[in-house]
Design a protein around this motif. Sequence first.
Motif, PDB file in Angstrom:
ATOM      1  N   ASP A 209     -58.678 -59.077  38.556  1.00 19.10           N
ATOM      2  CA  ASP A 209     -58.270 -57.836  37.909  1.00 19.10           C
ATOM      3  C   ASP A 209     -59.107 -57.555  36.666  1.00 19.10           C
ATOM      4  N   TRP A 210     -59.666 -56.348  36.632  1.00 18.17           N
ATOM      5  CA  TRP A 210     -60.635 -56.029  35.592  1.00 18.17           C
ATOM      6  C   TRP A 210     -60.040 -55.250  34.431  1.00 18.17           C
ATOM      7  N   HIS A 211     -59.155 -54.291  34.730  1.00 15.80           N
ATOM      8  CA  HIS A 211     -58.600 -53.560  33.574  1.00 15.80           C
ATOM      9  C   HIS A 211     -57.114 -53.868  33.407  1.00 15.80           C
ATOM     10  N   THR A 212     -56.277 -52.928  33.688  1.00 15.21           N
ATOM     11  CA  THR A 212     -54.848 -53.153  33.401  1.00 15.21           C
ATOM     12  C   THR A 212     -54.085 -53.665  34.615  1.00 15.21           C
TER      13      THR A 212
ATOM     14  N   PRO B  83     -58.656 -49.181  50.551  1.00 10.93           N
ATOM     15  CA  PRO B  83     -57.756 -48.554  49.576  1.00 10.93           C
ATOM     16  C   PRO B  83     -58.083 -49.024  48.170  1.00 10.93           C
ATOM     17  N   PRO B  84     -57.968 -48.126  47.205  1.00 13.64           N
ATOM     18  CA  PRO B  84     -58.444 -48.410  45.839  1.00 13.64           C
ATOM     19  C   PRO B  84     -57.629 -49.470  45.107  1.00 13.64           C
ATOM     20  N   HIS B  85     -56.476 -49.854  45.643  1.00  9.95           N
ATOM     21  CA  HIS B  85     -55.686 -50.842  44.904  1.00  9.95           C
ATOM     22  C   HIS B  85     -56.194 -52.259  45.149  1.00  9.95           C
ATOM     23  N   GLU B  86     -57.069 -52.448  46.145  1.00 10.01           N
ATOM     24  CA  GLU B  86     -57.592 -53.796  46.402  1.00 10.01           C
ATOM     25  C   GLU B  86     -58.593 -54.201  45.322  1.00 10.01           C
ATOM     26  N   ALA B  87     -58.516 -55.453  44.922  1.00  6.62           N
ATOM     27  CA  ALA B  87     -59.476 -55.955  43.939  1.00  6.62           C
ATOM     28  C   ALA B  87     -60.877 -55.985  44.555  1.00  6.62           C
ATOM     29  N   PRO B  88     -61.934 -55.876  43.737  1.00  7.86           N
ATOM     30  CA  PRO B  88     -63.308 -55.728  44.233  1.00  7.86           C
ATOM     31  C   PRO B  88     -63.695 -56.733  45.307  1.00  7.86           C
ATOM     32  N   LEU B  89     -63.613 -58.009  44.991  1.00  4.76           N
ATOM     33  CA  LEU B  89     -64.068 -58.998  45.967  1.00  4.76           C
ATOM     34  C   LEU B  89     -63.188 -58.996  47.216  1.00  4.76           C
ATOM     35  N   ASP B  90     -61.931 -58.640  47.020  1.00  9.77           N
ATOM     36  CA  ASP B  90     -61.028 -58.548  48.147  1.00  9.77           C
ATOM     37  C   ASP B  90     -61.431 -57.400  49.062  1.00  9.77           C
ATOM     38  N   ALA B  91     -61.734 -56.257  48.477  1.00  7.08           N
ATOM     39  CA  ALA B  91     -62.125 -55.093  49.254  1.00  7.08           C
ATOM     40  C   ALA B  91     -63.409 -55.366  50.028  1.00  7.08           C
ATOM     41  N   ILE B 148     -68.459 -50.141  43.816  1.00  4.39           N
ATOM     42  CA  ILE B 148     -67.422 -50.917  43.141  1.00  4.39           C
ATOM     43  C   ILE B 148     -67.151 -50.345  41.752  1.00  4.39           C
ATOM     44  N   ALA B 149     -68.238 -50.037  41.047  1.00  5.79           N
ATOM     45  CA  ALA B 149     -68.085 -49.482  39.704  1.00  5.79           C
ATOM     46  C   ALA B 149     -67.269 -48.195  39.753  1.00  5.79           C
ATOM     47  N   GLU B 150     -67.538 -47.380  40.765  1.00 12.74           N
ATOM     48  CA  GLU B 150     -66.810 -46.118  40.897  1.00 12.74           C
ATOM     49  C   GLU B 150     -65.331 -46.381  41.173  1.00 12.74           C
ATOM     50  N   ARG B 151     -65.072 -47.297  42.119  1.00 12.92           N
ATOM     51  CA  ARG B 151     -63.685 -47.668  42.422  1.00 12.92           C
ATOM     52  C   ARG B 151     -62.928 -48.094  41.180  1.00 12.92           C
ATOM     53  N   GLU B 152     -63.574 -48.916  40.376  1.00 16.49           N
ATOM     54  CA  GLU B 152     -62.888 -49.500  39.232  1.00 16.49           C
ATOM     55  C   GLU B 152     -62.955 -48.613  37.996  1.00 16.49           C
TER      56      GLU B 152
END
Lengths: 225, 225
Positions: A209-212, B83-91, B148-152
């Motif tokens: 988790d990167w932000h909140t 889906p955007p709720h997945e963490a980066p490495l998970d996605a 990834i940057a965009e997602r997060e």
Amino acid sequence: MDTAPRPGLRERKKQRTRDALVRSALELFAAQGYERTTVDEIVEAVDVSQRTFFRYFAGKEEAAFAVQEMTESHFLDAVRQRPPHEAPLDALRRAVMASWDTIGEAIEAVVPIELHMRTYQLIESTPALLATHLRRHEGLEEQLARLIAEREGVDVDADPRPRVAVALFGGVMRLAARRWGAGEDFSVAAMRELTASYLDGMGPALTEDWHTRNKRDREDTRDTR
Amino acid sequence: MDTAPRPGLRERKKQRTRDALVRSALELFAAQGYERTTVDEIVEAVDVSQRTFFRYFAGKEEAAFAVQEMTESHFLDAVRQRPPHEAPLDALRRAVMASWDTIGEAIEAVVPIELHMRTYQLIESTPALLATHLRRHEGLEEQLARLIAEREGVDVDADPRPRVAVALFGGVMRLAARRWGAGEDFSVAAMRELTASYLDGMGPALTEDWHTRNKRDREDTRDTR
DNA sequence: AGATTAGTGACAGCCGCTGACAATTGACAA
DNA sequence: TTGTCAATTGTCAGCGGCTGTCACTAATCT
């Protein structure tokens, strides 16, 4: 430890020719680009035949990587000299830092360091050279993995951890190098700072988790069908 | 979303010529190796001029990577659909798994899958192709980092974490691919297993002690001079 | 159907690279 | 010194990847 008493005239001449070819090549590459420089131009500046060039180098590319080759084996030596009690990623990190402090003279014996820097930029910005550079980088990682496996006393083919660790380290190193080449400050100090900062970022990048966002339970991701 | 109503005769003819060239090239590469296959041989099998080949492909290499290109953009699409709720490495992990389940048909429309597999082996074992492959791989990582940057919701140039995360992921993926190519079982299931196991090894590789060694305090490693 | 445009083939030529053979030059001993 | 041997180099010929040019054919447009 000094196994070079008197190279002999013949050997010295060969070394001089080779160095001259490297210098001439890198200068021309830096001045007009890699692709736009022909082998004929390089050999003309040194006044040898084209055939001679290809006796010293397997191809035009090999001349471009001649100095890189030196720095890589220098780094490998630095890794071998790390005390065995250091943890793998720690030893790699310290070896990088240490080798940068001592590689300067060896380079200067062949080409001015500034030219070496420009060559690195050229490699990063020339697709054909970048491709070869990445392949060489992977070869270096393979050697590193074997060194680490030996240090830790594990079998490099049975235990994936050495290669995984080196892949992580190598990936981050390349990232730092790429950013250094794209930036403004080409000093060794800048490279040192960048490398340290990127290596420090390895851990945080793995925590999910990167932000909140709250830490979520990782369900099994092996099969999504 | 379907922006291809009627390709027109001209377009269809071009597509057929291109596919024929790719198929012919990959078959010849698999049969006699990449370097030992000349462009003249490829175009003779399709009965077009050499000049035409170079109008479709920037070089002999590009023909070798035509199918890889398809799988890469397919994977990128899969990432975009997580889906955007997945963490980066998970996605990323789920996208890889998902894309392997659906890429089959698209490949088969151009060449038999088995030929695609053999081509991958060939790329890994041919230095010139491997080099280009690694450069393409890095290009893919760059695109991934931006996604990834965009997602997060972070700036890819200011925040190093997207690139670090992708570098870690990409490095481990390549390791798995390399081992898959060197092994015996060329099935998608085997690739899936290997990938999962290597991805699981990322965490452990970062914890510094591998065997019986105790966790040691990490002193500052920024400066060793 | 005629005009337009895209795609192709044929030709010439550059450049990276290699094999073969002869000429040169350093190494070493007589 | 001088002669012999081996290593290094130059010359020449040629292949394969790749590009520019230009005329020709065939699909598309009006």
